[in-house]
Design a protein around this motif. Structure first.
Motif, PDB file in Angstrom:
ATOM      1  N   HIS A   3       8.637 -31.887  -2.112  1.00 37.10           N
ATOM      2  CA  HIS A   3       8.531 -30.444  -2.333  1.00 37.10           C
ATOM      3  C   HIS A   3       7.455 -30.207  -3.389  1.00 37.10           C
ATOM      4  CE1 HIS A   3       9.792 -26.621  -4.343  1.00 37.10           C
ATOM      5  NE2 HIS A   3       9.786 -26.245  -3.082  1.00 37.10           N
ATOM      6  N   PHE A   4       6.634 -29.183  -3.183  1.00 36.97           N
ATOM      7  CA  PHE A   4       5.498 -28.925  -4.076  1.00 36.97           C
ATOM      8  C   PHE A   4       5.519 -27.475  -4.543  1.00 36.97           C
ATOM      9  CE2 PHE A   4       1.014 -27.351  -4.207  1.00 36.97           C
ATOM     10  CZ  PHE A   4       0.612 -28.034  -5.335  1.00 36.97           C
ATOM     11  N   GLU A   5       5.294 -27.287  -5.855  1.00 33.46           N
ATOM     12  CA  GLU A   5       5.240 -25.915  -6.404  1.00 33.46           C
ATOM     13  C   GLU A   5       3.789 -25.608  -6.782  1.00 33.46           C
ATOM     14  OE1 GLU A   5       8.723 -24.998  -9.136  1.00 33.46           O
ATOM     15  OE2 GLU A   5       9.006 -27.120  -8.718  1.00 33.46           O
ATOM     16  N   LYS A  33       2.679 -24.355 -10.371  1.00 33.89           N
ATOM     17  CA  LYS A  33       2.764 -25.268 -11.509  1.00 33.89           C
ATOM     18  C   LYS A  33       1.656 -26.329 -11.512  1.00 33.89           C
ATOM     19  CE  LYS A  33       7.084 -26.712 -12.607  1.00 33.89           C
ATOM     20  NZ  LYS A  33       8.461 -27.145 -12.268  1.00 33.89           N
ATOM     21  N   CYS A  34       0.960 -26.479 -10.395  1.00 30.13           N
ATOM     22  CA  CYS A  34      -0.056 -27.536 -10.278  1.00 30.13           C
ATOM     23  C   CYS A  34      -1.307 -27.176 -11.086  1.00 30.13           C
ATOM     24  CB  CYS A  34      -0.410 -27.737  -8.808  1.00 30.13           C
ATOM     25  SG  CYS A  34      -1.635 -29.025  -8.549  1.00 30.13           S
ATOM     26  N   ILE A  35      -1.820 -28.161 -11.862  1.00 27.50           N
ATOM     27  CA  ILE A  35      -3.007 -27.922 -12.682  1.00 27.50           C
ATOM     28  C   ILE A  35      -4.236 -28.659 -12.120  1.00 27.50           C
ATOM     29  CG2 ILE A  35      -1.787 -27.385 -14.839  1.00 27.50           C
ATOM     30  CD1 ILE A  35      -2.158 -30.359 -15.626  1.00 27.50           C
ATOM     31  N   ALA A  36      -4.079 -29.167 -10.882  1.00 28.88           N
ATOM     32  CA  ALA A  36      -5.177 -29.864 -10.181  1.00 28.88           C
ATOM     33  C   ALA A  36      -5.748 -31.032 -10.976  1.00 28.88           C
ATOM     34  CB  ALA A  36      -6.280 -28.866  -9.809  1.00 28.88           C
ATOM     35  N   CYS A  37      -4.877 -31.740 -11.687  1.00 30.29           N
ATOM     36  CA  CYS A  37      -5.339 -32.872 -12.504  1.00 30.29           C
ATOM     37  C   CYS A  37      -5.651 -34.116 -11.659  1.00 30.29           C
ATOM     38  CB  CYS A  37      -4.286 -33.210 -13.553  1.00 30.29           C
ATOM     39  SG  CYS A  37      -2.742 -33.766 -12.826  1.00 30.29           S
ATOM     40  N   GLU A  38      -5.091 -34.167 -10.448  1.00 33.98           N
ATOM     41  CA  GLU A  38      -5.299 -35.268  -9.504  1.00 33.98           C
ATOM     42  C   GLU A  38      -4.675 -36.595  -9.938  1.00 33.98           C
ATOM     43  OE1 GLU A  38      -8.994 -35.084  -6.945  1.00 33.98           O
ATOM     44  OE2 GLU A  38      -9.688 -34.009  -8.737  1.00 33.98           O
ATOM     45  N   VAL A  39      -3.732 -36.536 -10.859  1.00 35.12           N
ATOM     46  CA  VAL A  39      -2.998 -37.756 -11.237  1.00 35.12           C
ATOM     47  C   VAL A  39      -2.250 -38.299 -10.024  1.00 35.12           C
ATOM     48  CG1 VAL A  39      -1.030 -38.586 -12.614  1.00 35.12           C
ATOM     49  CG2 VAL A  39      -2.794 -37.217 -13.693  1.00 35.12           C
ATOM     50  N   CYS A  40      -1.676 -37.388  -9.240  1.00 33.69           N
ATOM     51  CA  CYS A  40      -0.922 -37.810  -8.037  1.00 33.69           C
ATOM     52  C   CYS A  40      -1.798 -38.605  -7.072  1.00 33.69           C
ATOM     53  CB  CYS A  40      -0.302 -36.596  -7.352  1.00 33.69           C
ATOM     54  SG  CYS A  40      -1.473 -35.299  -6.969  1.00 33.69           S
ATOM     55  N   VAL A  41      -3.072 -38.250  -7.012  1.00 39.80           N
ATOM     56  CA  VAL A  41      -3.983 -38.957  -6.106  1.00 39.80           C
ATOM     57  C   VAL A  41      -4.257 -40.350  -6.649  1.00 39.80           C
ATOM     58  CG1 VAL A  41      -6.217 -38.843  -4.922  1.00 39.80           C
ATOM     59  CG2 VAL A  41      -5.054 -36.731  -5.554  1.00 39.80           C
ATOM     60  N   SER A  72      -6.213 -25.601  -2.518  1.00 41.40           N
ATOM     61  CA  SER A  72      -5.222 -26.044  -1.531  1.00 41.40           C
ATOM     62  C   SER A  72      -4.727 -27.449  -1.882  1.00 41.40           C
ATOM     63  CB  SER A  72      -5.814 -26.042  -0.121  1.00 41.40           C
ATOM     64  OG  SER A  72      -6.822 -27.011  -0.036  1.00 41.40           O
ATOM     65  N   TYR A  73      -3.558 -27.764  -1.353  1.00 43.64           N
ATOM     66  CA  TYR A  73      -2.931 -29.067  -1.633  1.00 43.64           C
ATOM     67  C   TYR A  73      -2.226 -29.517  -0.363  1.00 43.64           C
ATOM     68  CZ  TYR A  73      -0.288 -32.612  -4.185  1.00 43.64           C
ATOM     69  OH  TYR A  73       0.224 -33.804  -4.632  1.00 43.64           O
ATOM     70  N   SER A  74      -2.380 -30.769   0.000  1.00 47.74           N
ATOM     71  CA  SER A  74      -1.679 -31.244   1.209  1.00 47.74           C
ATOM     72  C   SER A  74      -1.316 -32.720   1.092  1.00 47.74           C
ATOM     73  CB  SER A  74      -2.534 -31.014   2.455  1.00 47.74           C
ATOM     74  OG  SER A  74      -3.701 -31.793   2.394  1.00 47.74           O
ATOM     75  N   TYR A 108       4.722 -39.441 -11.757  1.00 48.32           N
ATOM     76  CA  TYR A 108       3.640 -39.293 -12.740  1.00 48.32           C
ATOM     77  C   TYR A 108       3.077 -37.887 -12.876  1.00 48.32           C
ATOM     78  CZ  TYR A 108       3.577 -44.327 -13.251  1.00 48.32           C
ATOM     79  OH  TYR A 108       3.924 -45.611 -13.530  1.00 48.32           O
ATOM     80  N   CYS A 109       3.496 -36.959 -12.031  1.00 51.56           N
ATOM     81  CA  CYS A 109       2.954 -35.595 -12.128  1.00 51.56           C
ATOM     82  C   CYS A 109       3.293 -34.997 -13.512  1.00 51.56           C
ATOM     83  CB  CYS A 109       3.534 -34.719 -11.015  1.00 51.56           C
ATOM     84  SG  CYS A 109       3.032 -33.002 -11.183  1.00 51.56           S
ATOM     85  N   PRO A 110       2.288 -34.590 -14.283  1.00 56.09           N
ATOM     86  CA  PRO A 110       2.564 -34.126 -15.646  1.00 56.09           C
ATOM     87  C   PRO A 110       3.284 -32.779 -15.718  1.00 56.09           C
ATOM     88  CG  PRO A 110       0.236 -33.868 -15.124  1.00 56.09           C
ATOM     89  CD  PRO A 110       0.852 -34.584 -13.977  1.00 56.09           C
ATOM     90  N   THR A 111       3.236 -32.007 -14.652  1.00 55.18           N
ATOM     91  CA  THR A 111       3.886 -30.688 -14.706  1.00 55.18           C
ATOM     92  C   THR A 111       5.162 -30.612 -13.855  1.00 55.18           C
ATOM     93  OG1 THR A 111       2.542 -29.900 -12.867  1.00 55.18           O
ATOM     94  CG2 THR A 111       1.668 -29.507 -15.080  1.00 55.18           C
ATOM     95  N   ASN A 112       5.576 -31.750 -13.326  1.00 58.83           N
ATOM     96  CA  ASN A 112       6.791 -31.805 -12.472  1.00 58.83           C
ATOM     97  C   ASN A 112       6.746 -30.809 -11.319  1.00 58.83           C
ATOM     98  OD1 ASN A 112       7.985 -33.818 -13.971  1.00 58.83           O
ATOM     99  ND2 ASN A 112       8.973 -32.366 -15.365  1.00 58.83           N
ATOM    100  N   CYS A 113       5.586 -30.627 -10.753  1.00 60.96           N
ATOM    101  CA  CYS A 113       5.541 -29.693  -9.625  1.00 60.96           C
ATOM    102  C   CYS A 113       5.841 -30.381  -8.297  1.00 60.96           C
ATOM    103  CB  CYS A 113       4.206 -28.956  -9.567  1.00 60.96           C
ATOM    104  SG  CYS A 113       2.805 -30.012  -9.366  1.00 60.96           S
ATOM    105  N   LEU A 114       6.008 -31.711  -8.347  1.00 58.63           N
ATOM    106  CA  LEU A 114       6.398 -32.446  -7.147  1.00 58.63           C
ATOM    107  C   LEU A 114       7.829 -32.953  -7.318  1.00 58.63           C
ATOM    108  CD1 LEU A 114       3.181 -34.623  -6.705  1.00 58.63           C
ATOM    109  CD2 LEU A 114       3.833 -32.695  -5.270  1.00 58.63           C
ATOM    110  N   SER A 115       8.602 -32.909  -6.258  1.00 57.99           N
ATOM    111  CA  SER A 115       9.957 -33.474  -6.300  1.00 57.99           C
ATOM    112  C   SER A 115      10.315 -33.991  -4.911  1.00 57.99           C
ATOM    113  CB  SER A 115      10.962 -32.420  -6.758  1.00 57.99           C
ATOM    114  OG  SER A 115      10.877 -31.287  -5.919  1.00 57.99           O
TER     115      SER A 115
END
Ligand code: SF4
Ligand code: SF4
Length: 181
Positions: free
Chosen positions: A58-60, A63-71, A96-98, A113-120
């Motif tokens: 799930h993605f919010e 809250k995403c800051i486009a830091c690309e840590v998830c990538v 956009s995010y996918s 690792y997402c710094p803003t917890n926008c992924l769960s």
């Protein structure tokens, strides 16, 4: 004469042994008829996923800051983060995010690792489609709240078999057997 008698004796012994083995084999069937089923009649019955189940992400968006840590932490660099730089405020703006669930291995690194917890990670596991491109979820699909198994009244909910205490190997009551009795 003596050897013929011996041969008959051996033959009789082997026949009795074979009959015993066949009898033991047949005894397995009535033994299983008394047991509760361990299997789930999916999709009419469903298990409640365990607490830390790694299902659809799930993605919010807000809250995403486009830091690309998830990538960077993804073993296959899967999340696609599209952003533009807002020069006036010197910040990235997410466009956009996918995530493609046809390729994702549900390792959970991006969530961790997402710094803003926008992924769960959710308990949603029914991700089959006729077209593999249908599993490429954009921010709208990722932002959809997961369907809870408990809220689906059309199916029979079975408690997680893994949650049974150690040594308990009993299955669950078969609803069809209960209905017919
Ligand atoms: S790590 Fe989190 S905040 Fe950073 S781009 Fe990925 S989803 Fe957005
Ligand atoms: S769960 Fe793992 S494979 Fe899937 S997007 Fe996140 S880091 Fe990549």
């Amino acid at each position: 004469m003596f050897s013929i008698a011996n041969g008959f004796k051996n033959y009789g012994r082997q026949a009795i042994q074979a009959a015993r083995y066949i009898g033991q084999g047949f005894m397995v069937t009535p033994d299983h008829m008394n047991r509760l089923p361990m299997t789930i009649q999916y999709p009419y019955e469903k298990l409640i996923p365990s607490e830390r189940f790694r299902g659809r992400i799930h993605f919010e968006f807000d809250k995403c800051i486009a830091c690309e840590v998830c990538v960077r932490v993804c073993p296959i660099n899967l999340p696609v983060v599209d952003w533009k730089l807002k020069r006036t405020i010197k910040k990235k703006q997410l466009k956009s995010y996918s995530i493609d669930f046809g390729t994702c291995i549900f390792c959970g690194n991006c969530v961790e690792y997402c710094p803003t917890n926008c992924l769960s990670m959710t308990e949603e596991y029914e991700l089959s489609t006729y077209d593999r491109h249908g599993l490429n979820y954009d921010q709208t699909a990722l932002g959809r709240l997961p369907k809870s198994v408990i809220e689906d009244y059309t199916i029979e909910i079975i408690p997680n078999l893994a949650s049974l205490s150690k040594g308990v190997m009993e299955g669950h009551p078969d609803p069809r057997r209960i209905a017919s009795s």
